[in-house]
Design an enzyme around this catalytic site. Structure first.
Site, mmCIF file in Angstrom:
data_model
loop_
_atom_site.group_PDB
_atom_site.id
_atom_site.type_symbol
_atom_site.label_atom_id
_atom_site.label_comp_id
_atom_site.label_asym_id
_atom_site.label_seq_id
_atom_site.Cartn_x
_atom_site.Cartn_y
_atom_site.Cartn_z
ATOM 1 N N HIS A 1 1.758 4.378 -2.962
ATOM 2 C CA HIS A 1 1.782 5.837 -2.814
ATOM 3 C C HIS A 1 3.135 6.396 -3.257
ATOM 4 O O HIS A 1 3.210 7.391 -3.975
ATOM 5 C CB HIS A 1 1.552 6.244 -1.353
ATOM 6 C CG HIS A 1 0.163 6.033 -0.844
ATOM 7 N ND1 HIS A 1 -0.955 6.538 -1.454
ATOM 8 C CD2 HIS A 1 -0.278 5.387 0.274
ATOM 9 C CE1 HIS A 1 -2.035 6.214 -0.752
ATOM 10 N NE2 HIS A 1 -1.643 5.510 0.299
ATOM 11 N N ASP B 1 -8.103 6.631 1.985
ATOM 12 C CA ASP B 1 -7.483 7.383 0.895
ATOM 13 C C ASP B 1 -8.540 7.925 -0.057
ATOM 14 O O ASP B 1 -8.427 9.054 -0.545
ATOM 15 C CB ASP B 1 -6.496 6.501 0.121
ATOM 16 C CG ASP B 1 -5.259 6.141 0.925
ATOM 17 O OD1 ASP B 1 -4.916 6.895 1.865
ATOM 18 O OD2 ASP B 1 -4.642 5.109 0.610
ATOM 19 N N HIS C 1 0.829 -1.189 0.000
ATOM 20 C CA HIS C 1 0.000 0.000 0.000
ATOM 21 C C HIS C 1 0.877 1.258 0.000
ATOM 22 O O HIS C 1 0.723 2.121 -0.861
ATOM 23 C CB HIS C 1 -0.927 -0.032 1.224
ATOM 24 C CG HIS C 1 -1.857 1.121 1.299
ATOM 25 N ND1 HIS C 1 -3.178 1.023 0.921
ATOM 26 C CD2 HIS C 1 -1.680 2.392 1.701
ATOM 27 C CE1 HIS C 1 -3.768 2.201 1.093
ATOM 28 N NE2 HIS C 1 -2.880 3.044 1.565
ATOM 29 N N GLU C 2 1.795 1.336 0.942
ATOM 30 C CA GLU C 2 2.659 2.519 1.020
ATOM 31 C C GLU C 2 3.600 2.582 -0.185
ATOM 32 O O GLU C 2 3.910 3.665 -0.677
ATOM 33 C CB GLU C 2 3.448 2.538 2.331
ATOM 34 C CG GLU C 2 2.585 2.551 3.585
ATOM 35 C CD GLU C 2 1.506 3.620 3.597
ATOM 36 O OE1 GLU C 2 1.697 4.698 3.001
ATOM 37 O OE2 GLU C 2 0.447 3.384 4.212
#
Length: 176
Positions: free
Chosen positions: A5, A79, A1-2
């Site tokens: 980003h 998000d 997930h990170e």
């Protein structure tokens, strides 16, 4: 997930530089990618807003690509909420015509909140349609970037699992 980003943040045209990425929980966040502006900003261009929307959608898209749509986490829902707020707020910053459709809350003692909208229903529908279009544009850009940079996404994800926190320089070195 990170990692999603971060990879999107490294590949959009107009955004603040990545400072670090971490999977160490902080407060209500299970991880985060920090970006630090190089100078003060009082406004945001359409290009900056759409870049920011793509970054916000990068976590969800990464989860979809790696884990499958059925396993997307609640972090991705957060998000989407933030992206929707950014898109709605951006419509009032000279990028849209007319009011952005804010609601005003009026509280009466002993009663629930009464929501009063300051635009017509037709205008509210147009605003909602434009907000959805902006968020979907960010989603599609994140999907394009992460599909093209899937190897980088997987490399960064493995690096974050091993080291938990990586600075901008460490991310660059890892991807090189």
């Amino acid at each position: 997930h990170e990692g999603g980003h971060a990879i999107v943040g490294l590949n959009v045209p107009a955004t603040d530089p990545i400072h670090k990425a971490t999977i160490i929980p902080r407060g209500r966040a299970l991880g985060m990618v920090m970006q630090l502006p190089e100078r003060d900003k009082l406004s945001m261009s359409l290009e900056q807003m759409t870049s920011r929307l793509a970054i916000m959608m990068g976590g969800r898209v990464a989860e979809e690509l790696i884990l499958g749509r059925e396993k997307v986490t609640s972090g991705a829902a957060s998000d989407i909420e933030q992206a929707t707020r950014l898109a709605r707020g951006g419509l009032s910053g000279g990028r849209g015509r007319g009011a952005k459709g804010e609601t005003q809350d009026e509280v009466f003692p002993g009663m629930s909140v009464n929501r009063q909208q300051n635009v017509s229903e037709a205008t509210a529908q147009k605003i909602d349609t434009e907000v959805k279009r902006l968020v979907e544009t960010g989603y599609n850009e994140a999907r394009r970037i992460l599909t093209e940079k899937r190897a980088d996404l997987e490399t960064l994800a493995k690096g974050l699992l091993e080291y938990e926190t990586l600075t901008r320089e460490e991310i660059s070195d890892l991807l090189a």
